[in-house]
Design a protein around this motif. Structure first.
Motif, PDB file in Angstrom:
ATOM      1  N   PHE A  48       0.822  -1.207   0.000  1.00  0.00           N
ATOM      2  CA  PHE A  48       0.000   0.000   0.000  1.00  0.00           C
ATOM      3  C   PHE A  48       0.864   1.269   0.000  1.00  0.00           C
TER       4      PHE A  48
ATOM      5  N   ALA B 113      -1.976   2.504   4.289  1.00  0.00           N
ATOM      6  CA  ALA B 113      -1.592   1.140   4.667  1.00  0.00           C
ATOM      7  C   ALA B 113      -2.520   0.592   5.750  1.00  0.00           C
TER       8      ALA B 113
ATOM      9  N   GLY C 134      -6.022   0.098   4.097  1.00  0.00           N
ATOM     10  CA  GLY C 134      -5.928  -0.999   3.131  1.00  0.00           C
ATOM     11  C   GLY C 134      -5.820  -2.346   3.811  1.00  0.00           C
TER      12      GLY C 134
END
Length: 114
Positions: free
Chosen positions: A68, A87, A90
């Motif tokens: 990510f 991140a 995700g």
């Protein structure tokens, strides 16, 4: 007694990590010791679900955070907070997509075994 020994182990680890010099105490050190000694933390109700999602998805966050971050980098965004947030979100989404598939596969395997 176990809490005291665990706290001593944490303190020794902090001391070792700071190359056996007097460490600078930061919030992480304080929170680790608090987690050992306090049975629960009061959390505002609105934060319970997001905290549970991040806790549940922690393995997926760990496994996917570089991917990510590379997406954010490919978009030309250089702000660390954006990469970190992307991140985190995700990883939670990947986990939320994985759980129903895992439950379905587990159910099918257990049904086939009986």
């Amino acid at each position: 007694m176990e809490r005291a020994l665990t706290s001593l182990l944490v303190i020794c680890g902090i001391f070792q990590y700071s190359d056996y010099t007097l460490p600078q105490i930061n919030p992480f050190h304080v929170f680790v010791i608090l987690m050992i000694w306090l049975p629960a933390f009061p959390v505002p109700t609105i934060l319970v679900k997001p905290i549970r999602n991040v806790a549940g998805a922690s393995l997926f966050i760990y496994l996917t955070h570089f991917q990510f971050a590379q997406v954010v980098e490919a978009l030309g965004i250089t702000l660390p907070f954006v990469a970190w947030s992307f991140a985190l979100i995700g990883g939670v989404i990947a986990w939320r997509l994985y759980v129903p598939v895992d439950n379905w596969v587990t159910h099918r395997v257990l049904r086939a075994a009986t």
